[in-house]
Scaffold this active site. Structure first.
Site, mmCIF file in Angstrom:
data_model
loop_
_atom_site.group_PDB
_atom_site.id
_atom_site.type_symbol
_atom_site.label_atom_id
_atom_site.label_comp_id
_atom_site.label_asym_id
_atom_site.label_seq_id
_atom_site.Cartn_x
_atom_site.Cartn_y
_atom_site.Cartn_z
ATOM 1 N N ASP A 22 0.788 -1.244 0.000
ATOM 2 C CA ASP A 22 0.000 0.000 0.000
ATOM 3 C C ASP A 22 0.819 1.293 0.000
ATOM 4 O OD1 ASP A 22 -2.553 -0.828 -0.302
ATOM 5 O OD2 ASP A 22 -3.185 -0.536 1.773
ATOM 6 N N LYS A 25 3.269 1.542 -4.973
ATOM 7 C CA LYS A 25 4.122 1.071 -6.075
ATOM 8 C C LYS A 25 3.385 1.019 -7.404
ATOM 9 C CE LYS A 25 4.741 -2.587 -3.575
ATOM 10 N NZ LYS A 25 4.129 -2.067 -2.340
ATOM 11 N N THR A 26 2.163 0.477 -7.379
ATOM 12 C CA THR A 26 1.420 0.316 -8.630
ATOM 13 C C THR A 26 0.940 1.680 -9.132
ATOM 14 O OG1 THR A 26 0.785 -1.896 -7.930
ATOM 15 C CG2 THR A 26 -0.496 -0.926 -9.719
ATOM 16 N N HIS A 85 2.657 -7.034 -0.220
ATOM 17 C CA HIS A 85 2.031 -7.815 0.846
ATOM 18 C C HIS A 85 2.939 -8.968 1.286
ATOM 19 C CE1 HIS A 85 -0.853 -10.272 3.017
ATOM 20 N NE2 HIS A 85 -1.695 -9.256 2.995
#
Ligand SMILES: Nc1nc2c(ncn2[C@@H]2O[C@H](COP(=O)(O)OP(=O)(O)OP(=O)(O)O)[C@@H](O)[C@H]2O)c(=O)[nH]1
Ligand SMILES: [Mg+2]
Length: 390
Positions: A22, A25-26, A85
């Site tokens: 969270d 990165k994306t 994660h």
């Protein structure tokens, strides 16, 4: 329809985003493609094209690594967006194993978190030599907080031998850059400039026999089985014979592509898809190695120097001893191995130890190869092969 061939006009490097879940990165990956698309040297890849598996959308996290490509003024990049994660660290290792440099994404609101530290340790172990820090979510953090986090990240890098004093740390907001806010678009430009200048072009061993560790296996209906990965060394062309080590087959490469574009020749460093003649889909797996015939002999026994992570680093609370049987992450492979500590009776968390390992199957090994040791879904050690045994 004939596809446009890949034209090699700029040096190619492999980079990627890593860091705690969270931290953005994306979002940052999507923002980079947007900024470069607006500049005219890439195609925008929106967030939901990067995290596109139904489970990723439902949980709002990245699970699988995904690849995008773009160009700056001086370079062509393949960029791997890795999951943060804790449950998907094994996928992160596969992604990191292909990188020439990494963008460590740290939320300026949250600071260094467990997988921030774990990813830095793993990156070091799998051979990533340069890290640029994106201090993300800077749109929401005041300067004092951002400065504290920056110090914390620099300390972490220094702890793992990355030279935290000299590493670029760039304050960015992936989210605001995606929205087109000029201040944060400029910050993405600054981040890319830092990557262009701080991550050197690695030496590519083009004359060595071809070797590529398989990251993924796909089927293209009507054409056959495709393996993807980053070429570690050498070159490969359509028509070349190759061994698929692990699958125990010799075959012929009948197609070579990068990001959907056919290539005459793939070379060390390229991120490619190879079409293999007559190989059934279920014969090949992640971790198998495609190599020039007879160029490597896979082995299962080696000696290694291993650092056993302390409990504070997320490792074990109890020592390891001869007979210990964890998983070894070597290149993109994940193999069980028996540990023999020889004269050392036990190795405690926080200690460095020499060991002999016997893997559950043969893998291409060489002295100097780094690997991670994991057990029950967590990283417990980091090591380097010191010698390969018969
Ligand atoms: N305020 C703010 N929020 C952001 C920024 N970047 C990402 N976010 C938010 O943070 C959340 C997580 O973003 P992702 O990009 O999915 O994070 P991630 O690091 O890819 O997460 P994993 O891949 O699951 O580890 C989302 O709700 C984003 O909208 C930013 O620069 N500023
Ligand atoms: Mg993500």
């Amino acid at each position: 329809m004939a596809k446009t061939a890949y034209v090699r006009t700029k040096p190619h490097l492999n980079i990627g985003t890593m860091g705690h879940v969270d931290h953005g990165k994306t979002t940052l990956t999507a923002a980079i493609t947007k900024v470069l698309a607006d500049r005219g040297t890439g195609t925008f890849v929106p967030f939901d094209r990067i995290d596109r598996a139904p489970e990723e959308a439902a949980r709002g996290i990245t699970i699988n690594i995904s690849h995008v490509e773009y160009e700056t003024d001086t370079r062509h990049y393949a960029h791997v967006d890795m999951p943060g994660h804790a449950d998907f660290v094994k996928n992160m290792i596969t992604g990191a194993a292909q990188l020439d440099g990494a963008i460590l994404v740290v939320s300026a609101l949250d600071g260094v978190m467990p997988q921030t530290a774990e990813h830095v340790l793993l990156a070091r172990q799998v051979g990533v030599d340069h890290i640029v820090v994106a201090l993300n979510k800077a749109d929401g953090a005041d300067e004092e907080l951002a400065e504290l986090v920056e110090l914390e990240v620099r300390d972490l890098l220094t702890l793992h031998g990355y030279g935290g004093d000299s590493a670029p740390v760039v304050r960015v907001s992936g989210l605001k850059a995606l929205e087109g806010d000029p201040r944060w678009v400029a910050a993405i430009e600054a981040l890319l400039d830092a990557v262009d200048t701080y991550v050197p072009m690695p030496e590519r061993y083009l004359d060595a026999p071809f070797l590529m560790s398989v990251e993924n296996v796909l089927t293209i209906t009507g054409r056959g089985t495709v393996v993807t990965g980053a070429v570690e060394r050498g070159t490969v062309r359509v028509g070349d014979r190759v061994d698929v080590l692990g699958a125990g087959v010799e075959t012929v490469v009948t197609g070579v592509e990068t990001f959907g574009k056919p290539m005459d020749e793939a070379q060390a460093g390229d991120n490619v898809a190879l079409l293999l003649r007559g190989v059934p889909r279920d014969a090949v797996r992640r971790g198998h190695v495609v190599a020039a015939p007879g160029s490597v002999v896979p082995r299962r026994r080696f000696t290694a120097r291993v650092y056993v992570l302390s409990a504070k680093e997320g490792g074990r609370t109890t020592p390891i001893a001869t007979g210990y049987r964890p998983q070894f992450y070597i290149r993109t492979a994940d193999v069980v191995g028996d540990v023999d500590l020889g004269d050392a009776a036990v190795a405690r968390p926080g200690e460095r130890v020499d060991m002999t390992v016997e893997l559950g199957r043969d893998v291409p090994l060489e002295a100097g190869l780094g690997f991670a040791v994991r057990e029950g879904g967590r990283t417990v050690g980091a090591g380097t092969v010191t010698a390969v045994l018969d």
